[in-house]
Each structure stands twice: as C-alpha cells, then as structure tokens.
Design a protein around this motif. Structure first.
Motif, mmCIF file in Angstrom:
data_model
loop_
_atom_site.group_PDB
_atom_site.id
_atom_site.type_symbol
_atom_site.label_atom_id
_atom_site.label_comp_id
_atom_site.label_asym_id
_atom_site.label_seq_id
_atom_site.Cartn_x
_atom_site.Cartn_y
_atom_site.Cartn_z
ATOM 1 N N UNK A 21 2.975 66.856 67.153
ATOM 2 C CA UNK A 21 3.741 65.979 66.251
ATOM 3 C C UNK A 21 3.482 66.349 64.800
ATOM 4 N N UNK A 22 2.195 66.398 64.425
ATOM 5 C CA UNK A 22 1.842 66.705 63.034
ATOM 6 C C UNK A 22 2.250 68.131 62.674
ATOM 7 N N UNK A 23 2.008 69.068 63.598
ATOM 8 C CA UNK A 23 2.381 70.461 63.341
ATOM 9 C C UNK A 23 3.878 70.634 63.168
ATOM 10 N N UNK A 24 4.664 69.922 63.989
ATOM 11 C CA UNK A 24 6.121 70.020 63.887
ATOM 12 C C UNK A 24 6.612 69.459 62.549
ATOM 13 N N UNK A 25 6.077 68.300 62.145
ATOM 14 C CA UNK A 25 6.485 67.700 60.860
ATOM 15 C C UNK A 25 6.120 68.614 59.691
ATOM 16 N N UNK A 26 4.894 69.146 59.720
ATOM 17 C CA UNK A 26 4.455 70.027 58.641
ATOM 18 C C UNK A 26 5.281 71.317 58.630
ATOM 19 N N UNK A 27 5.565 71.852 59.837
ATOM 20 C CA UNK A 27 6.344 73.082 59.933
ATOM 21 C C UNK A 27 7.772 72.909 59.421
ATOM 22 N N UNK A 28 8.382 71.765 59.729
ATOM 23 C CA UNK A 28 9.742 71.495 59.245
ATOM 24 C C UNK A 28 9.795 71.517 57.724
ATOM 25 N N UNK A 29 8.749 70.961 57.093
ATOM 26 C CA UNK A 29 8.722 70.924 55.631
ATOM 27 C C UNK A 29 8.346 72.288 55.055
ATOM 28 N N UNK A 30 7.345 72.939 55.687
ATOM 29 C CA UNK A 30 6.824 74.203 55.141
ATOM 30 C C UNK A 30 7.883 75.307 55.165
ATOM 31 N N UNK A 31 8.655 75.370 56.236
ATOM 32 C CA UNK A 31 9.667 76.423 56.371
ATOM 33 C C UNK A 31 11.047 75.984 55.866
ATOM 34 N N UNK A 32 11.084 74.853 55.166
ATOM 35 C CA UNK A 32 12.319 74.345 54.540
ATOM 36 C C UNK A 32 13.443 74.104 55.546
ATOM 37 N N UNK A 33 13.067 73.815 56.802
ATOM 38 C CA UNK A 33 14.073 73.457 57.798
ATOM 39 C C UNK A 33 14.564 72.040 57.548
ATOM 40 N N UNK A 34 13.614 71.148 57.286
ATOM 41 C CA UNK A 34 13.919 69.763 56.937
ATOM 42 C C UNK A 34 12.903 69.335 55.891
ATOM 43 N N UNK A 35 13.313 69.143 54.643
ATOM 44 C CA UNK A 35 12.361 68.854 53.558
ATOM 45 C C UNK A 35 11.747 67.451 53.683
ATOM 46 N N UNK A 36 10.759 67.311 54.558
ATOM 47 C CA UNK A 36 10.143 66.009 54.800
ATOM 48 C C UNK A 36 9.524 65.422 53.533
ATOM 49 N N UNK A 37 8.911 66.279 52.744
ATOM 50 C CA UNK A 37 8.277 65.824 51.502
ATOM 51 C C UNK A 37 9.294 65.152 50.587
ATOM 52 N N UNK A 38 10.449 65.783 50.416
ATOM 53 C CA UNK A 38 11.494 65.221 49.549
ATOM 54 C C UNK A 38 12.159 64.002 50.176
ATOM 55 N N UNK A 39 12.397 64.065 51.490
ATOM 56 C CA UNK A 39 13.059 62.946 52.169
ATOM 57 C C UNK A 39 12.253 61.659 52.049
ATOM 58 N N UNK A 40 10.946 61.757 52.320
ATOM 59 C CA UNK A 40 10.099 60.558 52.248
ATOM 60 C C UNK A 40 9.930 60.100 50.808
ATOM 61 N N UNK A 41 9.708 61.051 49.903
ATOM 62 C CA UNK A 41 9.552 60.682 48.488
ATOM 63 C C UNK A 41 10.799 60.027 47.921
ATOM 64 N N UNK A 42 11.951 60.638 48.146
ATOM 65 C CA UNK A 42 13.215 60.072 47.637
ATOM 66 C C UNK A 42 13.541 58.756 48.329
ATOM 67 N N UNK A 43 13.198 58.667 49.629
ATOM 68 C CA UNK A 43 13.454 57.425 50.363
ATOM 69 C C UNK A 43 12.661 56.260 49.801
ATOM 70 N N UNK A 44 11.392 56.483 49.476
ATOM 71 C CA UNK A 44 10.553 55.410 48.924
ATOM 72 C C UNK A 44 11.033 54.988 47.535
ATOM 73 N N UNK A 45 11.459 55.958 46.748
ATOM 74 C CA UNK A 45 11.981 55.624 45.410
ATOM 75 C C UNK A 45 13.278 54.826 45.533
ATOM 76 N N UNK A 46 14.127 55.186 46.492
ATOM 77 C CA UNK A 46 15.383 54.451 46.714
ATOM 78 C C UNK A 46 15.100 53.010 47.138
ATOM 79 N N UNK A 47 14.121 52.830 48.008
ATOM 80 C CA UNK A 47 13.761 51.464 48.433
ATOM 81 C C UNK A 47 13.215 50.670 47.264
ATOM 82 N N UNK A 48 12.395 51.331 46.418
ATOM 83 C CA UNK A 48 11.829 50.640 45.257
ATOM 84 C C UNK A 48 12.923 50.187 44.290
ATOM 85 N N UNK A 49 13.983 50.987 44.157
ATOM 86 C CA UNK A 49 15.081 50.633 43.248
ATOM 87 C C UNK A 49 16.098 49.696 43.891
ATOM 88 N N UNK A 50 16.151 49.681 45.234
ATOM 89 C CA UNK A 50 17.083 48.802 45.957
ATOM 90 C C UNK A 50 16.317 48.026 47.031
#
Length: 492
Positions: A179-208
């Motif tokens: 689980x952890x390896x898959x999540x890290x791999x998705x972000x590391x290889x830019x398949x799915x930018x988990x770092x940006x998705x979670x960061x932008x998601x939290x900021x969106x919730x904070x503003x809305x």
C-alpha cells in the motif's frame, strides 16, 4: 454500558499478574511518551518559522500541505507496526445479554482515543495557532485543523483494515509495504501526483468548509467497514472453533544422533514449523542473512569497521536472538505439563542451545559471499559467529530464566510485541552493544587484528566453560520453575 466496560478493563489491567512485573517498562514508556509530546510541540510551534526560512518565496501554509502526503504514509506505516486494535476479554461477555454492536462500538471508540491519535494534535493545534497569529484567516485555519483531526482518525481505522487483511498471511507486513509503496511510487514516478492532490485538496477544504463532508464520509466508511469486520468475528463459536489443517510430517530422524536431547529438538522443530509466529520468524531469517546488503554496498560504511561487528553479530545470530529471547515462553502453552514429566531440565535447555549454535553456523556459511565486499568483513563475521556460540548463546539462555509472559503462537511474528517484557529490551545490551563497543574500542586503541582476536577469545572461553555455564543456567531455571508455571498459567 460504556462506563461498565471501562471499569472492567481498568480492574483487569491493574489486577493482572504482569502489572507489578512491568512497572519499570511502564515508567520507561511514559518517559518515551513525554519525549515525543515535547518533540511534537516543538515542531508545531516552530514549523512555520522553519518553512518561511527554508522556502522564503512560497506560502508556508501551501508548502506544509504539500508535505502532508509523506506524513500520512509514514504515520500509516508506523501505526501498522506499533498500534494494535484495543481488545477486551469478550468471551465472557458473549454469554451475557449484551448486544454485539455495543461491544464492537466500544472497541472501535476506544481505538479513537489512542495515544497515536493524540500525538499529532500536539503539532497540529500549535501550528494552527501560529498560522492565526501570522495573519491567516481564523475560519480557514480552524476548518483545516478539524480536517486534519478527521484525517488522523481515518488513518487510525484504515490501519486496522490493512491489519485485518494481513492477519492470516505468513508475511504479514507485505500488505502495508504494498500500500505505502504503491502510493509513494505513484507520486515518485508522476503517475498520480499524490503530494499535489492531497495538498491542494486540504487547501480547497480550508477555503470551502462545506467540502469537509468528504473526509467525514471517508471516515464513516472506514468506521463502518471496521464495524462489519469485527462484528462478523464476534461469535462464541468462532472463538472456540479450531482451525483444521493437514499436518505435513518432516523426517527428523537425523536428530537422533544428538542422543537424549533428540526428543526435545524434534519438539522444537515441529513447534517452529507448525505455528504461525515461529514459522514466520523462521522465514524472516532471509532478512537477517541479507542484513549486510543494507550497509556494505554503501561506501560510507566500508571504513567503519566497528559496524562489521554489529552486522556480523546480528546476521549470524538472527535466529539465536529471535528464538532464544523467548525461551522458555515458546512452550508456555504446555509448560505446566512439560514440567510435570520426569525429564532433566539441562537436556531441555541443551536442545535449544544446539539449535541456536547450528543456526549460527549455517548463517555464517550462507553469509560467506560477503567476502565480495572485503576480506575483513568475512573475518569479523567469523569472529562474531564464535562470539555468538560461546557468549551470546549462554547470555540469552540465562536471560530466558526471567521470562514471565505467555506467548500466543497463532499470532504473526513481524513486529509482534505480545509476550515481550523488559527482559527482551535489556538483553540487547550484552547481546549487541557490548561486543560492538568492545570491538570498536580495541580496534581504535590497538588495531583491527586484536579486536577480532578479542571476540574469538571470548567466544572460545565460553565454549570451554560451556558445561559449567549450563549448570549455573539450569540452576537458575530450576529456581524460577514455579514462578514461570504460575506466570504462564495467567490469561492476561
């Protein structure tokens, strides 16, 4: 009913036979908890200044949210290895007119007030205070803070779901690694930018603030799934039903050459192969054997000769350490019956000693290819193997006479601390720290050759004095015999 459950657990804990015996380790754990609380408070109050200094051209709040992905996967992995679902002695309750849903909700609710859930708050709340003081909108920060609390609870329940899937597997830590390896791999290889998705998601919730319903819904789903898993297992007959498996008999006739200790060796080998905890522990020998590959290929460790001793002791003594530290607790389930037989205790201990030194010899032979990284490594591994046979084998047998905790052989081995007491923590000092420190000191003061010689000489002395040491160790076990019988008879 919740008050009644709490009262029962309180009495169970303080009336347990382990309470008085574990006071020292409990005090130590309190100090560790206070240490981490102080560290998290310091991080909470200082994080904003650190981010502003490190990233002067970026918004510190945005940067902090961007790194939360790594905190989430790190927290999830830490919880898997250290946090277990709080359990109750539910068997007696199943015969009483108490709803199963009440018991399940209590267990899950108790997990929500775990120390692992409170610890992040010592960083989240101070960081929120510092954001408000720095001029960020109060409503936005408070929304973000409550979202973070919800995420902490989501991680809490998600951890138990992963544990439920891994409980029946031999390599029980594999699901969390995937689980952890898959999540890290998705972000590391830019398949799915988990770092940006979670960061932008939290900021969106904070503003809305209305978007906070999304993490709440995820939390409810995780809670509901845990509720379903626990309730499906909460039956009296399921707890009493034995798992029927076909026993595959192995040819252990070769043990007969060891004479009167052969029956005990056969029992130990069958115990190792037929039980989940011992079997998975044996399979982890690969990790011990390959432990040096984490260090030797790296140039920074090739000049640190004191590390050779540590790796050599650990690599050749992996089975000795993991099996030996729980002697005689491995046999705690039938220890009373074993002690009622007309057997010599020294034979019982010698069989375990022979198994341990055989494992040291085998692991050393399998580790000979480490000579590829240098002849010094092979020589130190040889010295470490002799030290393990002559010294550590006797040290760990003697330490076993202080074991007072019963072991459940049906539980997984990896990162399972059930049956672990102060003995298992303290014995690491003479087993690992002492030989490494002694080797490093002699190597620094005089030279490599004498440092190796010291380990070999100590090991040889232990081998020469083996019979006398075994008599002393056996006497210690006989003196503790009835204390062990009483401790192993306890259910908690």
């Amino acid at each position: 009913m919740i008050k009644h459950f709490t009262n029962l657990e309180w009495k169970q804990y303080f009336r347990s036979s382990y309470w008085q015996k574990s006071i020292a380790i409990n005090i130590l754990m309190v100090f560790f908890a206070l240490y981490f609380v102080v560290m998290f408070l310091g991080l909470g109050f200082g994080l904003l200044f650190i981010l502003k200094k490190t990233f002067p051209e970026q918004d510190a709040f945005v940067v902090a949210n961007g790194f939360l992905f790594f905190w989430i996967i790190g927290d999830l992995m830490m919880r898997f290895f250290l946090q277990k679902l709080p359990v109750m002695s539910v068997k007696p309750l199943l015969t009483l007119p108490i709803k199963r849903s009440t018991v399940v909700n209590y267990v899950l609710g108790k997990s929500a007030i775990s120390f692992f859930n409170f610890l992040p708050l010592f960083a989240i709340i101070p960081f929120s205070i510092m954001l408000i003081r720095d001029g960020y909108g109060t409503s936005m920060v408070l929304t973000w803070m409550f979202t973070m609390i919800i995420i902490v609870l989501i991680i809490n329940f998600l951890n138990f779901i992963i544990e439920a899937f891994s409980a029946e597997k031999e390599l029980s830590f594999l699901p969390i690694i995937l689980v952890v390896g898959a999540l890290f791999g998705l972000d590391y290889f830019d398949i799915l930018p988990m770092k940006s998705l979670i960061g932008d998601g939290l900021i969106s919730i904070a503003n809305n603030p209305i978007l906070i319903l999304i993490p709440i819904a995820i939390l409810l789903l995780c809670y509901g799934y845990n509720y379903k898993i626990l309730k499906s297992k909460l039956f009296l007959d399921s707890s009493l039903k034995s798992k029927v498996t076909e026993v595959k008999a192995a040819d252990l006739s070769w043990t007969k050459r060891f004479g009167d200790i052969a029956p005990f060796m056969q029992l130990d080998l069958k115990l190792i192969w037929r039980n989940k905890r011992t079997k998975s522990m044996a399979m982890l020998l690969v990790i011990g054997l390959l432990y040096g590959l984490f260090f030797y290929p790296q140039p920074m460790y090739r000049d640190k000769e004191f590390m050779f001793a540590f790796i050599g002791i650990f690599s050749t003594g992996f089975f000795l350490i993991n099996f030996g530290q729980f002697i005689p607790a491995w046999d705690s389930g039938y220890y009373k019956m074993l002690m009622s037989q007309n057997i010599k205790y020294e034979q019982y201990l010698r069989s375990k000693f022979i198994l341990m030194i055989m494992s040291v010899a085998i692991l050393f032979i399998l580790g000979i290819p480490y000579v590829y990284f240098g002849w010094k490594i092979l020589i130190v591994h040889f010295a470490a193997a002799i030290y393990n046979i002559g010294v550590n084998s006797h040290v760990i047998l003697y330490g076993g006479s202080f074991n007072r905790k019963k072991i459940d052989l049906d539980k997984k081995a990896a990162f399972n601390y059930q049956g672990t007491g102060a003995v298992q923590w303290l014995i690491g000092i003479p087993l690992m720290v002492l030989p490494m420190g002694l080797f490093a000191l002699v190597n620094w003061l005089i030279g490599f050759e004498l440092a190796v010689a010291v380990l070999i000489i100590l090991g040889v002395i232990g081998i020469v004095l083996h019979k006398k040491l075994m008599k002393l160790i056996t006497k210690r076990y006989l003196d503790s015999k009835y204390k062990m019988i009483d401790a192993f008879s306890q259910d908690s």
